[in-house]
Scaffold this active site. Structure first.
Site, PDB file in Angstrom:
ATOM      1  N   GLU A  59       6.626 -10.446  15.158  1.00 48.40           N
ATOM      2  CA  GLU A  59       6.101 -10.842  16.427  1.00 48.40           C
ATOM      3  C   GLU A  59       6.601 -12.447  16.542  1.00 48.40           C
ATOM      4  O   GLU A  59       6.881 -12.950  17.525  1.00 48.40           O
ATOM      5  CB  GLU A  59       4.652 -10.684  16.389  1.00 48.40           C
ATOM      6  CG  GLU A  59       4.198 -10.964  17.873  1.00 48.40           C
ATOM      7  CD  GLU A  59       2.609 -10.728  17.984  1.00 48.40           C
ATOM      8  OE1 GLU A  59       2.025 -10.323  16.913  1.00 48.40           O
ATOM      9  OE2 GLU A  59       1.942 -11.153  19.045  1.00 48.40           O
TER      10      GLU A  59
ATOM     11  N   ARG B   1       0.694  -1.236  -0.015  1.00 49.78           N
ATOM     12  CA  ARG B   1      -0.124   0.279  -0.044  1.00 49.78           C
ATOM     13  C   ARG B   1       0.810   1.374  -0.226  1.00 49.78           C
ATOM     14  O   ARG B   1       0.333   2.276  -0.413  1.00 49.78           O
ATOM     15  CB  ARG B   1      -1.192   0.118   1.246  1.00 49.78           C
ATOM     16  CG  ARG B   1      -2.184  -1.099   1.123  1.00 49.78           C
ATOM     17  CD  ARG B   1      -2.926  -1.099   2.094  1.00 49.78           C
ATOM     18  NE  ARG B   1      -2.369  -1.359   3.410  1.00 49.78           N
ATOM     19  CZ  ARG B   1      -1.974  -2.466   4.043  1.00 49.78           C
ATOM     20  NH1 ARG B   1      -2.395  -3.769   3.193  1.00 49.78           N
ATOM     21  NH2 ARG B   1      -1.298  -2.686   4.993  1.00 49.78           N
TER      22      ARG B   1
HETATM   23  P1  AMP Z   1       5.212  -2.438  11.697  1.00 50.57           P
HETATM   24  O1  AMP Z   1       6.339  -2.830  11.149  1.00 50.57           O
HETATM   25  O2  AMP Z   1       4.699  -3.328  12.507  1.00 50.57           O
HETATM   26  O3  AMP Z   1       5.106  -0.873  11.871  1.00 50.57           O
HETATM   27  O4  AMP Z   1       4.212  -2.884  10.363  1.00 50.57           O
HETATM   28  C1  AMP Z   1       3.736  -2.268   9.460  1.00 50.57           C
HETATM   29  C2  AMP Z   1       3.323  -2.645   8.142  1.00 50.57           C
HETATM   30  O5  AMP Z   1       2.130  -3.412   8.684  1.00 50.57           O
HETATM   31  C3  AMP Z   1       2.888  -1.778   7.346  1.00 50.57           C
HETATM   32  O6  AMP Z   1       3.262  -2.155   6.011  1.00 50.57           O
HETATM   33  C4  AMP Z   1       1.249  -1.609   7.499  1.00 50.57           C
HETATM   34  O7  AMP Z   1       0.727  -1.320   6.187  1.00 50.57           O
HETATM   35  C5  AMP Z   1       0.847  -3.019   8.278  1.00 50.57           C
HETATM   36  N1  AMP Z   1      -0.053  -2.860   9.250  1.00 50.57           N
HETATM   37  C6  AMP Z   1       0.236  -3.228  10.433  1.00 50.57           C
HETATM   38  N2  AMP Z   1      -0.762  -2.860  11.350  1.00 50.57           N
HETATM   39  C7  AMP Z   1      -1.574  -2.416  10.633  1.00 50.57           C
HETATM   40  C8  AMP Z   1      -2.848  -2.221  10.785  1.00 50.57           C
HETATM   41  N3  AMP Z   1      -3.644  -2.029  11.970  1.00 50.57           N
HETATM   42  N4  AMP Z   1      -3.840  -1.606   9.706  1.00 50.57           N
HETATM   43  C9  AMP Z   1      -3.300  -1.850   8.525  1.00 50.57           C
HETATM   44  N5  AMP Z   1      -2.075  -2.080   8.181  1.00 50.57           N
HETATM   45  C10 AMP Z   1      -1.212  -2.419   9.369  1.00 50.57           C
END
Ligand code: AMP
Length: 180
Positions: free
Chosen positions: A105, A68
């Site tokens: 995780e 996205r």
């Molecule tokens: P992080 O590495 O934990 O910051 O996760 C980021 C990635 O996971 C991004 O590419 C987001 O598009 C996706 N992501 C994580 N949590 C969500 C959420 N609650 N809603 C939509 N996309 C999420």
């Protein structure tokens, strides 16, 4: 663009972010940006607003994070006169790549960028839709630095503040349009 116009854009975007509970797994509230993307006026105004942050900043590349992130990064790159660069999951990019592996995780994930996508000394922006734990964005910062690029800013449409991703990225500038 005036402050009032910016506030109006932020409130328009907020109305077009859809919460989808228990996707992709139980307990996660997925922030679905599809209603925002399908609204021509709000999507266009948002890109103009975001672009206004980077006037005179000499940005050469806008990096979008699969998948996205691509959708926001590409029109932003055009608007500010920069090139677009994709960062993808392992095995998707056709040419020579460099990789970074980071912890999730459960287990690990690997992201890749083409080795010639960013030149030494270029200023780049890193773009994604949602900042959660910050692990993905941090990995992309590392890829950029490996190529000698300078991370001018990390740009997120949405920041999930309770997950404290910002702390993981404290060495970088970080801007998010909407915070939850
Ligand atoms: P992080 O590495 O934990 O910051 O996760 C980021 C990635 O996971 C991004 O590419 C987001 O598009 C996706 N992501 C994580 N949590 C969500 C959420 N609650 N809603 C939509 N996309 C999420």
């Amino acid at each position: 663009m005036t402050e009032l116009e910016k506030e109006k854009i932020i409130s328009d975007v907020k109305k077009l972010i859809r919460d989808v509970p228990d996707f992709p797994k139980p307990g996660i509230i997925f922030k679905d940006i599809m209603p925002f993307l399908s609204d021509n006026r709000t999507f266009k105004n948002t890109i103009k607003y975001l672009a206004s942050r980077y006037k005179e900043k000499n940005i050469s590349k806008v990096i979008g994070i699969e998948a996205r992130g691509f959708i926001i990064a590409a029109p932003l790159a055009l608007e500010i006169g920069a090139g677009f660069v994709p960062v993808r999951k392992k095995g998707k990019l056709p040419y020579k790549t460099i990789s970074v592996t980071y912890d999730l995780e459960y287990g690990t994930d690997t992201l890749q960028i083409h080795e010639d996508a960013v030149k030494k000394g270029e200023n780049v922006i890193i773009v994604d839709d949602v900042l959660a734990t910050g692990g993905t964005a941090k990995a992309v910062c590392e890829l950029t630095k490996k190529l000698g690029g300078n991370v001018s800013e990390i740009l997120m449409l949405i920041e999930l503040e309770f997950l404290k991703g910002r702390e993981k990225l404290k060495d970088y500038e970080l801007f998010s349009l909407i915070k939850y």
